[in-house]
Design a protein around this motif. Structure first.
Motif, short mmCIF file in Angstrom:
data_model
loop_
_atom_site.label_atom_id
_atom_site.label_comp_id
_atom_site.label_asym_id
_atom_site.label_seq_id
_atom_site.Cartn_x
_atom_site.Cartn_y
_atom_site.Cartn_z
N PRO A 53 -11.11 -10.34 88.67
CA PRO A 53 -10.98 -11.75 89.05
C PRO A 53 -11.19 -12.73 87.92
O PRO A 53 -10.43 -13.71 87.80
CB PRO A 53 -12.03 -11.92 90.16
N ARG A 54 -12.21 -12.52 87.07
CA ARG A 54 -12.47 -13.49 86.02
C ARG A 54 -11.38 -13.49 84.95
O ARG A 54 -11.20 -14.48 84.25
CB ARG A 54 -13.84 -13.22 85.39
N TYR A 55 -10.65 -12.38 84.79
CA TYR A 55 -9.57 -12.34 83.82
C TYR A 55 -8.31 -13.01 84.34
O TYR A 55 -7.30 -13.08 83.63
CB TYR A 55 -9.27 -10.89 83.41
N SER A 56 -8.37 -13.49 85.58
CA SER A 56 -7.24 -14.19 86.17
C SER A 56 -7.58 -15.64 86.45
O SER A 56 -6.94 -16.28 87.30
CB SER A 56 -6.82 -13.50 87.48
N CYS A 57 -8.56 -16.18 85.75
CA CYS A 57 -9.03 -17.55 85.99
C CYS A 57 -8.95 -18.39 84.72
O CYS A 57 -9.05 -17.88 83.61
CB CYS A 57 -10.49 -17.54 86.47
N HIS A 136 -13.60 -15.24 76.26
CA HIS A 136 -14.59 -16.31 76.32
C HIS A 136 -15.85 -15.82 77.02
O HIS A 136 -15.79 -15.12 78.04
CB HIS A 136 -14.02 -17.52 77.06
N HIS A 137 -17.01 -16.18 76.46
CA HIS A 137 -18.29 -15.68 76.98
C HIS A 137 -18.58 -16.18 78.40
O HIS A 137 -19.37 -15.58 79.13
CB HIS A 137 -19.42 -16.10 76.04
N SER A 138 -17.93 -17.27 78.81
CA SER A 138 -18.15 -17.75 80.18
C SER A 138 -17.64 -16.76 81.22
O SER A 138 -18.09 -16.77 82.36
CB SER A 138 -17.45 -19.11 80.38
N ILE A 139 -16.71 -15.89 80.83
CA ILE A 139 -16.18 -14.89 81.76
C ILE A 139 -17.23 -13.85 82.10
O ILE A 139 -17.26 -13.31 83.21
CB ILE A 139 -14.92 -14.24 81.17
N GLY A 140 -18.13 -13.55 81.18
CA GLY A 140 -19.16 -12.57 81.49
C GLY A 140 -20.08 -12.31 80.33
O GLY A 140 -19.78 -12.64 79.17
N ASP A 141 -21.25 -11.70 80.63
CA ASP A 141 -22.18 -11.27 79.59
C ASP A 141 -21.85 -9.84 79.19
O ASP A 141 -20.87 -9.25 79.67
CB ASP A 141 -23.63 -11.42 80.06
N GLY A 142 -22.67 -9.28 78.31
CA GLY A 142 -22.39 -7.93 77.81
C GLY A 142 -22.31 -6.89 78.91
O GLY A 142 -21.46 -6.01 78.89
N LEU A 145 -19.01 -7.43 81.05
CA LEU A 145 -17.84 -7.10 80.24
C LEU A 145 -17.77 -5.60 79.98
O LEU A 145 -16.69 -5.00 79.99
CB LEU A 145 -17.87 -7.87 78.93
N MET A 146 -18.94 -4.96 79.75
CA MET A 146 -18.95 -3.52 79.55
C MET A 146 -18.54 -2.80 80.84
O MET A 146 -17.82 -1.79 80.81
CB MET A 146 -20.33 -3.06 79.11
N ALA A 147 -18.97 -3.32 81.99
CA ALA A 147 -18.59 -2.72 83.26
C ALA A 147 -17.09 -2.79 83.47
O ALA A 147 -16.45 -1.82 83.91
CB ALA A 147 -19.32 -3.42 84.42
N SER A 148 -16.50 -3.94 83.13
CA SER A 148 -15.04 -4.06 83.28
C SER A 148 -14.34 -3.13 82.30
O SER A 148 -13.28 -2.57 82.62
CB SER A 148 -14.60 -5.51 83.08
N LEU A 149 -14.91 -2.95 81.10
CA LEU A 149 -14.33 -2.01 80.14
C LEU A 149 -14.36 -0.60 80.69
O LEU A 149 -13.39 0.15 80.56
CB LEU A 149 -15.09 -2.08 78.81
N MET A 150 -15.48 -0.23 81.32
CA MET A 150 -15.59 1.12 81.84
C MET A 150 -14.52 1.44 82.89
O MET A 150 -14.09 2.57 83.04
CB MET A 150 -16.98 1.34 82.47
#
Length: 484
Positions: A53-57, A136-142, A145-150
């Motif tokens: 969701p955050r990558y579509s905002c 952008h860091h507003s999309i998420g913290d480490g 972002l790591m969870a979405s990478l996984m």
């Protein structure tokens, strides 16, 4: 994205609005073991990353809202730069390094979601090709972002098999210690002495928390680190400092060897290595004959999510229950001292780091700074919150962080990953030190003002040498102990 259809709007969290106002970005370099197959990469992006969701905002900053779109054209987020072939043939590492540094001065269009991929399809000494992911860091913290990478990676072994992909394994985190809700409860049969010790632990917790918060407030108001080469000097003629991102691979086994001998944590060792490396660099560069201790301070962002959340987030995301995931930034902060000094025993740096970190574990500083930041943002507004945030960083010398990554090789959109090197820019610090583990290595990544550390490779060498001398000292200590 003129044909974009907007589905709904959601309020931005106070932390996301703060990151948006300061304009902080996470930038991650992936080394790949194969050349980039563009159709395969695009297909993987289209089916995986863009669905989060955050990558579509996009941010509607004046309203403090996320505006979510139903479609994302992934090709709008792919950049394939045209680079000088002769420079690539001469020094491909330098070309990658210079290009990644240039991204810190390259703005993103605010008309689409704030993330992009940069594809550098030529070999370096560590990889067959390189992908740079900027978000952008507003999309998420480490953690998020790591969870979405996984969720966008698979085990290389599973990817070549006919069976369904195996979830990416993440090294199990250590249990948090020191927080009030995890303090040991007294046993009724343990006696008065144990009960008194339990009560005393709460007194220590309250005292340490009060002292830490007093230092946080003093840092925001007036308490500043001494001016050394590591501290950013405000330049009225220069509103922006371009960043350079460099990294070096260290042995995770060496770190664990020191950890086991010293009976401490991996984080203790990494803080000790950082202190030792910065000390060596400082006294060599400055020529300062005074080898007495110089105390600097680092701001350490700490995830407020439970320690077991990463794998849980991955499982929830992969089960299509995205609405159950708390996206964005869930961070608290601690201010940790770093000491520039010379020790005859290299393990003294680790002992000092362990003492300082154990002290921080007996404090609620990270929890209360998280809550105070939210309250200040709500009642004083984004601009006031950003001003306080900047003052805290301006009065300290560096940022330090450490992330745990996959324990086995994974692939990114069909491409086996050789290394992962994340960092950030936009934070008003001259130096940011980040550690990222992956398989049996741990990367030290430095984000630094481009014109402040011209001999940054020497600083990277100091990290490698400090770890090696600590490993040798730990081996001697272990051998001596066994002999005794």
């Amino acid at each position: 994205m003129g044909d974009t259809e907007w589905r709904r709007e959601e309020p931005m969290s106070p932390a996301a609005r703060l990151m948006d106002d300061i304009d902080i970005y996470v930038i991650t370099t992936f080394g790949l073991d194969t050349p980039i197959n563009l159709p395969v990469f695009l297909s993987g992006m289209d089916s995986a990353l863009a669905q989060h969701p955050r990558y579509s905002c996009i941010q509607v900053s004046d309203k403090g809202l996320w505006a979510r779109t139903t479609t994302v054209n992934v090709e709008d987020h792919i950049i394939i730069p045209t680079l000088d072939p002769s420079a690539v043939a001469t020094d491909s590492e330098k070309v990658v390094e210079d290009y990644v540094a240039s991204l810190s001065a390259l703005p993103m269009p605010r008309s689409r979601p704030l993330w992009d991929f940069h594809l550098l399809n030529f070999p370096t000494s560590e990889a067959a090709s390189t992908v740079v992911f900027r978000v952008h860091h507003s999309i998420g913290d480490g953690m998020s972002l790591m969870a979405s990478l996984m969720t966008t990676t698979r085990l290389v072994a599973a990817a070549t098999a006919t069976s369904p992909a195996t979830p990416t394994p993440v090294r199990p985190p250590t249990r948090r210690t020191g927080a009030i809700y995890e303090m040991p409860r007294p046993q009724l049969s343990a006696g008065a002495l144990a009960f008194a010790a339990w009560v005393w632990s709460y007194f220590v917790l309250a005292w340490n928390t009060a002292v830490d918060l007093a230092f946080v407030l003093a840092t925001i108001m007036f308490l500043s680190d001494p001016n050394t080469m590591f501290k950013r000097v405000k330049n009225k003629d220069e509103s922006f400092h371009r960043k350079r991102f460099v990294h070096r691979s260290l042995s995770l086994d060496d770190v664990k060897c020191i950890k086991n001998v010293m009976n401490c944590s991996v984080n203790d060792v990494l803080v000790g290595v950082t202190s030792a490396a910065m000390s060596q660099y400082y006294f060599r560069k400055s020529g300062d004959p005074n080898t007495g201790e110089i105390c600097l301070r680092s701001i350490i962002p700490v995830s407020m999510r439970p320690a077991t959340t990463l794998q849980k987030y991955v499982n929830v995301i992969e089960s299509d229950k995205k609405d159950d995931v708390i996206w964005g930034n869930q961070l608290g902060y601690i201010i940790l001292p770093f000491h520039l000094t010379k020790h005859d025993d290299p393990l003294a740096y680790v002992r000092k780091a362990k003492k300082d970190l154990d002290r921080k574990k007996r404090s609620l500083e990270v929890i209360i700074t998280n809550k105070i930041a939210e309250i200040l943002m709500i009642f004083l507004g984004v601009k006031a919150g950003a001003l306080i945030f900047r003052r805290g960083f301006a009065h300290t010398s560096m940022v330090f962080s450490n992330m745990v990554g996959p324990t086995e090789q994974v692939e990114l959109f069909g491409h086996p990953v050789a290394f992962v090197a994340p960092s950030v820019y936009g934070i008003p610090e001259a130096l940011i030190v980040h550690y990222q583990s992956y398989r049996r290595t741990i990367k030290v990544i430095l984000s630094m003002d481009d014109n402040k550390f011209p001999d940054y490779r020497q600083l990277l060498d100091d990290f490698a040498k400090s770890l090696m001398t600590m490993k040798q000292a730990a081996s001697r200590l272990s051998t001596s102990t066994k002999t005794d």
